[in-house]
Design an enzyme around this catalytic site. Structure first.
Site, PDB file in Angstrom:
ATOM      1  N   ASP A  58      50.393  30.688  14.268  1.00  0.00           N
ATOM      2  CA  ASP A  58      50.609  31.473  15.493  1.00  0.00           C
ATOM      3  C   ASP A  58      52.061  31.306  15.910  1.00  0.00           C
ATOM      4  O   ASP A  58      52.718  30.351  15.491  1.00  0.00           O
ATOM      5  CB  ASP A  58      49.677  30.993  16.624  1.00  0.00           C
ATOM      6  CG  ASP A  58      49.340  32.137  17.591  1.00  0.00           C
ATOM      7  OD1 ASP A  58      50.264  32.878  17.961  1.00  0.00           O
ATOM      8  OD2 ASP A  58      48.164  32.287  17.954  1.00  0.00           O
TER       9      ASP A  58
ATOM     10  N   TYR B 148      44.056  51.116  21.135  1.00  0.00           N
ATOM     11  CA  TYR B 148      43.574  49.858  20.544  1.00  0.00           C
ATOM     12  C   TYR B 148      42.333  50.113  19.693  1.00  0.00           C
ATOM     13  O   TYR B 148      42.254  49.710  18.533  1.00  0.00           O
ATOM     14  CB  TYR B 148      43.269  48.896  21.693  1.00  0.00           C
ATOM     15  CG  TYR B 148      42.715  47.542  21.312  1.00  0.00           C
ATOM     16  CD1 TYR B 148      43.480  46.628  20.603  1.00  0.00           C
ATOM     17  CD2 TYR B 148      41.429  47.168  21.712  1.00  0.00           C
ATOM     18  CE1 TYR B 148      42.971  45.379  20.288  1.00  0.00           C
ATOM     19  CE2 TYR B 148      40.921  45.916  21.408  1.00  0.00           C
ATOM     20  CZ  TYR B 148      41.695  45.024  20.695  1.00  0.00           C
ATOM     21  OH  TYR B 148      41.192  43.783  20.391  1.00  0.00           O
TER      22      TYR B 148
ATOM     23  N   TYR C 159      45.707  50.684  36.575  1.00  0.00           N
ATOM     24  CA  TYR C 159      46.231  50.615  35.207  1.00  0.00           C
ATOM     25  C   TYR C 159      47.323  51.638  34.915  1.00  0.00           C
ATOM     26  O   TYR C 159      47.959  51.575  33.873  1.00  0.00           O
ATOM     27  CB  TYR C 159      45.106  50.865  34.192  1.00  0.00           C
ATOM     28  CG  TYR C 159      44.088  49.758  34.081  1.00  0.00           C
ATOM     29  CD1 TYR C 159      44.400  48.562  33.441  1.00  0.00           C
ATOM     30  CD2 TYR C 159      42.811  49.909  34.594  1.00  0.00           C
ATOM     31  CE1 TYR C 159      43.452  47.554  33.320  1.00  0.00           C
ATOM     32  CE2 TYR C 159      41.855  48.909  34.472  1.00  0.00           C
ATOM     33  CZ  TYR C 159      42.176  47.734  33.843  1.00  0.00           C
ATOM     34  OH  TYR C 159      41.247  46.736  33.709  1.00  0.00           O
TER      35      TYR C 159
HETATM   36  N1  UDP Z   1      38.293  45.548  36.001  1.00  0.00           N
HETATM   37  C1  UDP Z   1      38.136  45.487  37.395  1.00  0.00           C
HETATM   38  N2  UDP Z   1      38.981  44.681  38.106  1.00  0.00           N
HETATM   39  C2  UDP Z   1      39.939  43.909  37.526  1.00  0.00           C
HETATM   40  C3  UDP Z   1      40.084  43.966  36.103  1.00  0.00           C
HETATM   41  C4  UDP Z   1      39.233  44.796  35.376  1.00  0.00           C
HETATM   42  O1  UDP Z   1      37.281  46.161  37.977  1.00  0.00           O
HETATM   43  O2  UDP Z   1      40.649  43.182  38.245  1.00  0.00           O
HETATM   44  C5  UDP Z   1      37.340  46.349  35.202  1.00  0.00           C
HETATM   45  C6  UDP Z   1      37.916  47.265  34.128  1.00  0.00           C
HETATM   46  O3  UDP Z   1      38.272  48.524  34.663  1.00  0.00           O
HETATM   47  C7  UDP Z   1      36.755  47.355  33.148  1.00  0.00           C
HETATM   48  C8  UDP Z   1      36.101  45.983  33.233  1.00  0.00           C
HETATM   49  O4  UDP Z   1      36.557  45.416  34.459  1.00  0.00           O
HETATM   50  O5  UDP Z   1      35.820  48.336  33.575  1.00  0.00           O
HETATM   51  C9  UDP Z   1      36.410  45.045  32.097  1.00  0.00           C
HETATM   52  O6  UDP Z   1      37.775  44.997  31.925  1.00  0.00           O
HETATM   53  P1  UDP Z   1      38.523  43.981  30.965  1.00  0.00           P
HETATM   54  O7  UDP Z   1      39.987  44.115  31.214  1.00  0.00           O
HETATM   55  O8  UDP Z   1      37.984  42.615  31.092  1.00  0.00           O
HETATM   56  O9  UDP Z   1      38.257  44.435  29.456  1.00  0.00           O
HETATM   57  P2  UDP Z   1      37.338  45.482  28.693  1.00  0.00           P
HETATM   58  O10 UDP Z   1      35.945  44.973  28.769  1.00  0.00           O
HETATM   59  O11 UDP Z   1      37.497  46.823  29.361  1.00  0.00           O
HETATM   60  O12 UDP Z   1      37.882  45.464  27.319  1.00  0.00           O
END
Ligand code: UDP
Length: 354
Positions: A38, A158, A301
């Protein structure tokens, strides 16, 4: 397979959250020597005569050539797996998940090395649908279609890059003899997860780290689009146990794609906010219950974000091949995560707010 083989394993991305749990488990549960590669290995605190820490990146073709030559098994964990980057640094995300790993996959194939590659549940996209486009409850490796959004929803960079690498690995396996296993993790959680913004990283980490960051400074937990989206969370110990079994069962897992998650731990993000706030108050002296604040995805976002509505893995294939089932409930998985965040960040955050 005996516990003695494989005798040398290369873990790429060994210093990340999953790598820092996987490497000690491999040292404990196999007799293999481990090359842990890493750019940053500070999370990997363990020391062992069989552990060889190597600072470097998957972009270093000479290094990748050398480690694939030396090792019997390559486990590739590297990626930029943070949704806030998918629409803000899409080219870096595509390169880290696809371009940079193509030479490695070919090298494993040419040298006859086994490859365990970590893909993502994001490849399933917005929701679980079958081949005729009908919604289904769970996501199945062999049946579920992969449903990504249109091009201006850069959220899917991604997922798309990961899917293309899966297709490439599959083709190398089917047409050129690469022995591979592809893992699709479903929201793995545990100690040593993401950074806290403004302390050891910039921007937005994933949801649990966002929530922990807010709890530690007494701010409301932000719920994107009301927190209606649903996720299943799997505890890191259950997850690592499955991966060690994949390592130890090369024949059973050859040419297989495996969902690894915990369908029992399904919650909406709003419910997760409630659970973690309550656990935080129970665990941290003097803490008061935090509120929540709704935000739009565009506010949180930026442009180009999109989301999975729900993600429930079908894990019957992993259960059968690995004789494994996840055991840790979400409630039981949260306390060690809270402890970890509080011990790493609470005093730094308190000082910076003075
Ligand atoms: N999310 C949220 N508040 C936060 C961060 C994320 O409501 O402070 C939501 C995000 O929009 C998604 C879910 O939580 O619907 C999970 O987001 P994460 O970034 O953990 O990763 P993902 O599961 O989408 O890959």
């Amino acid at each position: 397979m005996t516990a003695k083989t494989p005798f040398r394993i290369c873990v790429l991305g060994a210093g990340g959250f999953i790598g820092s749990h996987l490497v000690p488990a491999l040292l404990r549960e196999t007799n293999a020597d481990i090359e842990a590669v890493d750019i940053d290995l500070h999370k990997l605190e363990c020391h062992d005569l069989r552990l060889h820490k190597v600072k470097g990146t998957v972009r270093d073709l000479d290094l990748m050539g050398a480690v694939t030559d030396r090792c019997d098994l390559v486990i590739s964990l590297t990626a930029l797996c943070n949704p806030s980057l998918y629409n803000t640094r899409p080219l870096d995300v595509i390169d880290a998940s696809y371009t940079d790993l193509v030479p490695l996959c070919h090298r494993c194939c040419d040298r006859g090395r086994r490859l365990i590659h970590f893909s993502t549940c994001e490849v399933y996209g917005r929701m679980a649908i079958d081949s005729s486009g009908e919604r289904t409850e769970t996501m199945m490796e062999g049946q579920t279609s992969l449903m990504l959004g249109p091009m201006d929803r850069e959220r899917w960079t991604y997922a798309c890059a990961k899917q293309l690498l899966e297709r490439r690995i599959w083709a190398l396996g089917k047409h050129h003899g690469l022995q591979f296993t592809i893992i699709r993790p479903f929201n793995v959680i545990g100690p040593r997860m993401d950074f806290v913004s403004g302390v050891d990283g910039e921007g937005l980490p994933r949801v649990l780290a966002c929530f922990m960051g807010a709890l530690m400074v007494g701010e409301p937990l932000r719920l994107v689009e009301g927190g209606s989206h649903r996720r299943t969370f799997v505890g890191i110990d259950d997850f690592i146990q499955a991966i060690v079994k994949v390592v130890k069962r090369p024949d059973a897992c050859a040419q297989k794609i495996l969902n690894i998650g915990n369908p029992e731990n399904e919650v909406s993000i709003a419910e997760l906010a409630e659970l973690i706030s309550a656990a935080y108050v129970r665990q941290v002296t003097g803490a008061t219950l935090a509120g929540t604040q709704e935000v739009t995805a565009a506010e949180f976002y930026g442009e180009g974000y999109d989301d999975s509505v729900a993600r429930i893995p079908d894990i019957s294939r992993a259960m059968e091949l690995l004789d494994w089932r996840p055991k840790t409930s979400l409630i039981d998985a949260l306390p060690p995560i809270i402890d970890d965040y509080v011990s790493r960040y609470a005093s730094v955050l308190a000082q910076s707010r003075r």
